[in-house]
Design an enzyme around this catalytic site. Structure first.
Site, PDB file in Angstrom:
ATOM      1  N   LYS A 238      63.015  25.665  40.194  1.00  0.00           N
ATOM      2  CA  LYS A 238      64.024  26.702  39.947  1.00  0.00           C
ATOM      3  C   LYS A 238      64.732  27.137  41.215  1.00  0.00           C
ATOM      4  O   LYS A 238      64.271  26.887  42.331  1.00  0.00           O
ATOM      5  CB  LYS A 238      63.389  27.863  39.189  1.00  0.00           C
ATOM      6  CG  LYS A 238      63.154  27.443  37.725  1.00  0.00           C
ATOM      7  CD  LYS A 238      62.881  28.550  36.778  1.00  0.00           C
ATOM      8  CE  LYS A 238      62.821  27.961  35.363  1.00  0.00           C
ATOM      9  NZ  LYS A 238      62.152  28.839  34.417  1.00  0.00           N
ATOM     10  N   ARG A 272      54.241  25.397  33.817  1.00  0.00           N
ATOM     11  CA  ARG A 272      55.194  24.488  33.161  1.00  0.00           C
ATOM     12  C   ARG A 272      55.962  23.781  34.269  1.00  0.00           C
ATOM     13  O   ARG A 272      56.697  24.427  35.013  1.00  0.00           O
ATOM     14  CB  ARG A 272      56.127  25.308  32.271  1.00  0.00           C
ATOM     15  CG  ARG A 272      57.158  24.489  31.518  1.00  0.00           C
ATOM     16  CD  ARG A 272      58.077  25.405  30.690  1.00  0.00           C
ATOM     17  NE  ARG A 272      59.051  24.650  29.943  1.00  0.00           N
ATOM     18  CZ  ARG A 272      60.207  24.217  30.436  1.00  0.00           C
ATOM     19  NH1 ARG A 272      60.528  24.475  31.694  1.00  0.00           N
ATOM     20  NH2 ARG A 272      61.049  23.528  29.682  1.00  0.00           N
TER      21      ARG A 272
HETATM   22  N1  HH2 Z   1      62.296  27.464  31.772  1.00  0.00           N
HETATM   23  C1  HH2 Z   1      63.199  26.585  31.299  1.00  0.00           C
HETATM   24  C2  HH2 Z   1      63.149  26.177  29.956  1.00  0.00           C
HETATM   25  N2  HH2 Z   1      62.190  26.640  29.130  1.00  0.00           N
HETATM   26  N3  HH2 Z   1      60.266  27.945  28.761  1.00  0.00           N
HETATM   27  C3  HH2 Z   1      59.357  28.809  29.227  1.00  0.00           C
HETATM   28  N4  HH2 Z   1      58.372  29.251  28.420  1.00  0.00           N
HETATM   29  N5  HH2 Z   1      59.366  29.251  30.527  1.00  0.00           N
HETATM   30  C4  HH2 Z   1      60.313  28.852  31.408  1.00  0.00           C
HETATM   31  O1  HH2 Z   1      60.309  29.319  32.570  1.00  0.00           O
HETATM   32  C5  HH2 Z   1      61.315  27.928  30.947  1.00  0.00           C
HETATM   33  C6  HH2 Z   1      61.261  27.502  29.592  1.00  0.00           C
HETATM   34  C7  HH2 Z   1      64.234  26.025  32.218  1.00  0.00           C
HETATM   35  O2  HH2 Z   1      63.793  24.807  32.794  1.00  0.00           O
HETATM   36  P1  HH2 Z   1      64.185  23.360  32.240  1.00  0.00           P
HETATM   37  O3  HH2 Z   1      63.626  23.139  30.880  1.00  0.00           O
HETATM   38  O4  HH2 Z   1      63.817  22.329  33.236  1.00  0.00           O
HETATM   39  O5  HH2 Z   1      65.756  23.387  32.226  1.00  0.00           O
HETATM   40  P2  HH2 Z   1      66.815  23.446  31.062  1.00  0.00           P
HETATM   41  O6  HH2 Z   1      66.635  24.734  30.323  1.00  0.00           O
HETATM   42  O7  HH2 Z   1      68.125  23.362  31.789  1.00  0.00           O
HETATM   43  O8  HH2 Z   1      66.588  22.287  30.141  1.00  0.00           O
END
Ligand code: HH2
Length: 298
Positions: A238, A272
């Site tokens: 992040k 995660r």
């Molecule tokens: N962060 C993201 C997505 N889902 N779910 C939870 N529970 N906690 C988090 O911190 C979280 C999440 C963002 O990361 P990422 O999935 O890599 O990115 P994107 O939303 O752009 O797909």
């Protein structure tokens, strides 16, 4: 006293009454931190958009993460980064289902990252063992969709929605406000019939928070854990790490592994992450040092 931290944040589940997390047919002990591997089947996720959009590439990545030590896989079909194009339920299912169908009956529980009740129902029917909802089951129908199953739920804090979440970043006391929100959502979810041992809370790093808020929340993880549920920390790659280390999203592996380690030391039960191998190694070092009974196999 530097070592005080380790004593104050024991690497054990002593503060979590439910020492086991129940996810569908799975039961995961919480006496060590669990690694949730991120599998984004999206064209536009913030750090890996497009890499695993093709189902064959996604399956390869899933198997790689399992081999590297992932305890849970989290499939996402819609990016939540600020400004991401919204995706309808049909398109989200078109992305997620082919991958889920191949993974749902393996030895590792599969979570699906979604806020849409219709997607929840379909993925649960297809074998998803966990619903990871950045809206904490607040969308009408979401609570019922999850409650009618035996899936675990991850309830995340976010103010507003991804499109607008970085517009109002003012909190009186970010830790107190996030804690009160999560406590309220956990109670609502339990009132709907979801058992305590199926609930995970998440402060939502980067979702409507400044880098300073994110640091405050990391420091307060043990307080959040004191609410009585396992806490998930989603810090991987992040922008906080971009700000701290001055690196682009694809170059935040080391900072993210350090972040995961420190989050676990401060009370997170699940991390995660995109980079499972690096996280696993960091957590193994933590366990070896924290566990005074640790011995090397001959
Ligand atoms: N962060 C993201 C997505 N889902 N779910 C939870 N529970 N906690 C988090 O911190 C979280 C999440 C963002 O990361 P990422 O999935 O890599 O990115 P994107 O939303 O752009 O797909």
């Amino acid at each position: 006293m530097a070592s005080g931290n380790v004593m104050a944040f024991p690497h054990s589940s002593s503060l979590v009454p439910n020492a086991v997390l129940k996810l569908g047919r799975f039961s995961l002990p919480l006496d060590r931190a669990l690694i949730m591997g991120v599998l984004n089947v999206t064209p536009d996720s913030f750090s890996d958009g497009g890499r695993f959009f093709d189902p064959a590439r996604a399956l390869e990545q899933a198997n790689r993460m399992i081999a590297e030590g992932a305890d849970i896989l989290d499939i996402g079909g819609e990016s939540s980064r600020p400004g991401a194009a919204p995706v309808g339920a049909e398109e989200e299912l078109r992305r997620v289902m082919p991958v889920l169908e191949k993974l749902a009956y393996l030895q590792v529980p599969v979570s699906v990252d979604t806020g849409k009740p219709e997607v929840m129902r379909a993925v649960i029917a297809a074998g998803a063992a966990m619903i990871n909802d950045i809206f904490a089951l607040r969308t009408p129908g979401a609570l019922e969709a999850a409650a009618g199953s035996d899936a675990a739920v991850c309830l995340m804090h976010m103010r507003g929605e991804p499109r607008t979440m970085q517009q109002d970043l003012h909190y009186q006391d970010v830790v107190a406000e996030v804690g009160a929100f999560l406590d309220g959502r956990a109670k609502a979810v339990m009132a709907a019939g979801i058992g305590r041992d199926r609930i995970v809370l998440d402060p939502g790093f980067g979702f409507g928070k400044t880098p300073q808020h994110n640091l405050e929340l990391i420091r307060a993880l043990q307080r959040l854990r004191g609410l009585g549920y396992p806490v998930l920390a989603g810090l991987s790659r992040k922008s906080l790490f971009g700000r701290i280390a001055g690196r682009a999203a694809g170059e935040r592996v080391h900072a993210s592994a350090a972040g995961a380690l420190l989050a676990v030391q401060r009370g997170a039960s699940i991390v995660r992450v995109h980079d499972v191998a690096a996280t696993r190694d960091a957590l193994l070092v933590l366990r070896a040092i924290d566990d005074v009974t640790f011995t090397f196999e001959q």
